[in-house]
Design a protein around this motif. Structure first.
Motif, PDB file in Angstrom:
ATOM      1  N   UNK A 204       0.871  -1.173   0.000  1.00  0.00           N
ATOM      2  CA  UNK A 204       0.000   0.000   0.000  1.00  0.00           C
ATOM      3  C   UNK A 204       0.906   1.221   0.000  1.00  0.00           C
ATOM      4  N   UNK A 205       0.772   2.020  -1.052  1.00  0.00           N
ATOM      5  CA  UNK A 205       1.624   3.202  -1.183  1.00  0.00           C
ATOM      6  C   UNK A 205       0.792   4.468  -1.123  1.00  0.00           C
ATOM      7  N   UNK A 206       1.307   5.481  -0.452  1.00  0.00           N
ATOM      8  CA  UNK A 206       0.690   6.802  -0.405  1.00  0.00           C
ATOM      9  C   UNK A 206       1.758   7.802  -0.816  1.00  0.00           C
ATOM     10  N   UNK A 207       1.554   8.434  -1.990  1.00  0.00           N
ATOM     11  CA  UNK A 207       2.599   9.301  -2.508  1.00  0.00           C
ATOM     12  C   UNK A 207       3.839   8.478  -2.801  1.00  0.00           C
ATOM     13  N   UNK A 208       4.993   8.884  -2.283  1.00  0.00           N
ATOM     14  CA  UNK A 208       6.218   8.133  -2.490  1.00  0.00           C
ATOM     15  C   UNK A 208       6.528   7.148  -1.395  1.00  0.00           C
ATOM     16  N   UNK A 209       5.619   6.990  -0.420  1.00  0.00           N
ATOM     17  CA  UNK A 209       5.889   6.147   0.747  1.00  0.00           C
ATOM     18  C   UNK A 209       5.120   4.833   0.687  1.00  0.00           C
ATOM     19  N   UNK A 210       5.814   3.732   0.941  1.00  0.00           N
ATOM     20  CA  UNK A 210       5.146   2.458   1.183  1.00  0.00           C
ATOM     21  C   UNK A 210       4.710   2.455   2.645  1.00  0.00           C
ATOM     22  N   UNK A 211       3.409   2.469   2.882  1.00  0.00           N
ATOM     23  CA  UNK A 211       2.915   2.591   4.255  1.00  0.00           C
ATOM     24  C   UNK A 211       2.607   1.240   4.883  1.00  0.00           C
ATOM     25  N   UNK A 212       2.519   0.172   4.045  1.00  0.00           N
ATOM     26  CA  UNK A 212       2.282  -1.161   4.609  1.00  0.00           C
ATOM     27  C   UNK A 212       2.534  -2.209   3.535  1.00  0.00           C
ATOM     28  N   UNK A 213       2.923  -3.407   3.940  1.00  0.00           N
ATOM     29  CA  UNK A 213       3.016  -4.566   3.053  1.00  0.00           C
ATOM     30  C   UNK A 213       2.412  -5.760   3.763  1.00  0.00           C
ATOM     31  N   UNK A 214       1.902  -6.713   2.973  1.00  0.00           N
ATOM     32  CA  UNK A 214       1.337  -7.930   3.548  1.00  0.00           C
ATOM     33  C   UNK A 214       1.348  -8.998   2.471  1.00  0.00           C
ATOM     34  N   UNK A 215       0.876 -10.189   2.786  1.00  0.00           N
ATOM     35  CA  UNK A 215       0.884 -11.313   1.864  1.00  0.00           C
ATOM     36  C   UNK A 215      -0.553 -11.728   1.557  1.00  0.00           C
ATOM     37  N   UNK A 216      -0.882 -11.812   0.261  1.00  0.00           N
ATOM     38  CA  UNK A 216      -2.179 -12.331  -0.170  1.00  0.00           C
ATOM     39  C   UNK A 216      -2.036 -13.819  -0.439  1.00  0.00           C
ATOM     40  N   UNK A 217      -2.790 -14.665   0.300  1.00  0.00           N
ATOM     41  CA  UNK A 217      -2.614 -16.116   0.138  1.00  0.00           C
ATOM     42  C   UNK A 217      -3.881 -16.893   0.531  1.00  0.00           C
ATOM     43  N   UNK A 218      -4.984 -16.771  -0.184  1.00  0.00           N
ATOM     44  CA  UNK A 218      -5.203 -15.860  -1.312  1.00  0.00           C
ATOM     45  C   UNK A 218      -5.725 -14.495  -0.890  1.00  0.00           C
ATOM     46  N   UNK A 219      -6.287 -14.408   0.362  1.00  0.00           N
ATOM     47  CA  UNK A 219      -6.814 -13.136   0.819  1.00  0.00           C
ATOM     48  C   UNK A 219      -5.771 -12.332   1.576  1.00  0.00           C
ATOM     49  N   UNK A 220      -6.062 -11.056   1.796  1.00  0.00           N
ATOM     50  CA  UNK A 220      -5.165 -10.221   2.595  1.00  0.00           C
ATOM     51  C   UNK A 220      -5.983  -9.163   3.314  1.00  0.00           C
ATOM     52  N   UNK A 221      -5.451  -8.675   4.410  1.00  0.00           N
ATOM     53  CA  UNK A 221      -6.042  -7.559   5.141  1.00  0.00           C
ATOM     54  C   UNK A 221      -4.914  -6.824   5.853  1.00  0.00           C
ATOM     55  N   UNK A 222      -4.913  -5.502   5.759  1.00  0.00           N
ATOM     56  CA  UNK A 222      -3.853  -4.703   6.354  1.00  0.00           C
ATOM     57  C   UNK A 222      -4.413  -3.326   6.672  1.00  0.00           C
ATOM     58  N   UNK A 223      -3.983  -2.741   7.769  1.00  0.00           N
ATOM     59  CA  UNK A 223      -4.435  -1.392   8.094  1.00  0.00           C
ATOM     60  C   UNK A 223      -3.274  -0.419   7.975  1.00  0.00           C
ATOM     61  N   UNK A 224      -3.613   0.824   7.597  1.00  0.00           N
ATOM     62  CA  UNK A 224      -2.607   1.862   7.348  1.00  0.00           C
ATOM     63  C   UNK A 224      -3.075   3.160   7.981  1.00  0.00           C
ATOM     64  N   UNK A 225      -2.178   4.112   8.176  1.00  0.00           N
ATOM     65  CA  UNK A 225      -2.613   5.427   8.678  1.00  0.00           C
ATOM     66  C   UNK A 225      -3.547   6.107   7.688  1.00  0.00           C
ATOM     67  N   UNK A 226      -4.591   6.723   8.184  1.00  0.00           N
ATOM     68  CA  UNK A 226      -5.536   7.441   7.335  1.00  0.00           C
ATOM     69  C   UNK A 226      -4.959   8.799   6.951  1.00  0.00           C
ATOM     70  N   UNK A 227      -4.897   9.067   5.654  1.00  0.00           N
ATOM     71  CA  UNK A 227      -4.398  10.342   5.159  1.00  0.00           C
ATOM     72  C   UNK A 227      -5.261  10.784   3.973  1.00  0.00           C
ATOM     73  N   UNK A 228      -5.335  12.073   3.794  1.00  0.00           N
ATOM     74  CA  UNK A 228      -5.952  12.566   2.564  1.00  0.00           C
ATOM     75  C   UNK A 228      -5.041  12.239   1.393  1.00  0.00           C
TER      76      UNK A 228
END
Length: 433
Positions: free
Chosen positions: A55-79
């Motif tokens: 999950x990228x916001x602008x130039x920053x990767x804010x989170x990574x996770x593995x889909x196998x087959x599903x995935x769920x990840x939370x990130x900071x909320x930003x405009x």
């Protein structure tokens, strides 16, 4: 949605790209948790031993996770815009699967102001000024027009008595016109407004019971076609970012929907398009003008256009012929500006297509002169709140346009019209009566 950092947020999708080796990829709409987090989730059909999702916001990767087959990840909320990225193939790096824009609710409900310095209004301008409004992801919308597009979309309402009377009369006349003029098929088509199909890019909420909804409740069982969902399925390609109108591709989708309704060969319409740059009727309102790239017809229609009276907008008549088209009939369209490239699209299907600029307003005189096998009454969604110009003379509109010209312009127009081939003189002489 729940509040985050003191504000309510809205999330809208922009684009999707399916990695071919991963099969179907589902990305759910991000959901807020608490005051400051967003949850992304999804599913990859063919993940193998697992696929890395970033999950990228602008130039920053804010989170990574593995889909196998599903995935769920939370990130900071930003405009701003979040990119969901996964690797297409091991050697190809990462590819954007979806982009989501996060905005606060105030921006959801108010006109966007990011391009004020370029001519886009900070709020809705007075009715009649006709300006461009910036929506999400660079999409422009019409605002301040004489039909009050914003008001029609955001306010609950119903048709006026005069409008109901006009539409009721038009639909009641359709069977009579078929018998009187020997028409095989007759249909009315409503061209969906851009904000109807791209509503999650529009900075205003849609009302639940608009005047157009009232129209469909009253007349939805009549021969009326509203290709909203056909366009919705391919909406990224069907409306230009800097124009109110559907693209040539969007017009083709609408034309295919009509041919299917008439049990005619829809596959006759084009399947290949060129990518062309276009400023558009909204992009031209900005300073400096703004353009976008969209899908356009590849063919040059000058070879098919065998007659045009040269009248601008109301009163305009054009005839296209295409001997290679599979439908031997003759289609007559009474339409508006959406009808121009719709006519061109349908010229791939019908061997002859005539177009008259008169929104959903059948002129019996012109019908007699054209002698069509099929008739389409086309009108734009924002015009439906009025009444159709049933029975109005297209030639009278042309005569008024000629009378308004300068003497030199009128002389040139008359000379050009009188030089038209003899078979088209029945469409010329009424302009001089």
């Amino acid at each position: 949605m729940s509040a985050m950092t003191g504000a309510t947020w809205a999330v809208s999708q922009y684009g999707a790209q399916g990695p071919d080796n991963l099969g179907k990829v589902w990305i759910a709409q991000p959901l807020p948790i608490g005051d400051d987090r967003l949850v992304f989730s999804g599913h990859v059909a063919n993940p193998g031993d697992g696929v890395t999702v970033s999950i990228r916001h602008g130039g920053d990767i804010v989170a990574t996770c593995l889909a196998n087959p599903g995935f769920i990840v939370d990130v900071p909320a930003r405009k701003g815009v979040f990119h969901v990225e996964i690797p297409v193939r091991q050697e190809q790096g990462r590819d954007v699967v979806c982009r989501w824009e996060v905005v606060d609710q105030e921006r959801e409900d108010m006109a966007l102001v990011g391009m004020v310095q370029r001519g886009v209004p900070a709020s809705v301008p007075p009715t009649g000024t006709g300006q461009a409004l910036l929506g999400r992801m660079g999409q422009l919308f019409l605002v301040g027009d004489t039909n009050d597009s914003v008001g029609q979309f955001t306010r609950s309402g119903s048709l006026s008595d005069a409008s109901v009377t006009g539409w009721t009369y038009m639909f009641s006349k359709m069977p009579e016109w078929q018998d009187e003029f020997g028409i095989d098929k007759i249909m009315m088509m409503v061209a969906p407004a851009k904000e109807e199909v791209l509503r999650d890019y529009y900075p205003f909420r849609r009302a639940l019971n608009t005047a157009f909804d009232d129209f469909m409740k009253r007349f939805g069982d009549q021969p009326v076609l509203m290709p909203r969902w056909e366009l919705w399925n391919r909406r990224q390609l069907c409306y230009g970012a800097t124009d109110t109108h559907w693209t040539d591709y969007g017009a083709t989708v609408a034309g295919q929907t009509l041919l299917k309704r008439w049990d005619l060969p829809a596959d006759a319409l084009p399947g290949e398009f060129a990518i062309k740059q276009k400023i558009g009727d909204l992009g031209s309102k900005l300073i400096p003008p703004t353009s976008n790239f969209e899908l356009a017809f590849r063919d040059n229609f000058s070879d098919r256009l065998v007659f045009e009276n040269g009248i601008h907008n109301h009163g305009n008549i054009r005839i296209y012929r295409n001997s290679a088209a599979p439908i031997a009939g003759k289609l007559l369209i009474f339409g508006d500006s959406f009808g121009t490239n719709l006519t061109e699209a349908l010229s791939y299907g019908f061997q002859e297509v005539a177009y008259a600029y008169q929104p959903a307003g059948l002129d019996p005189d012109l019908v007699q002169r054209i002698n069509p096998t099929h008739v389409l009454l086309q009108i734009t969604q924002r015009f439906v709140h009025g009444a159709p110009a049933t029975g109005k003379s297209v030639f009278e509109s042309g005569r008024k346009k000629l009378a308004a010209m300068s003497e030199q312009e009128r002389e040139q127009a008359v000379a050009r019209l009188r030089a038209a081939p003899a078979e088209f003189q029945p469409l010329v002489t009424p302009l001089f009566d």
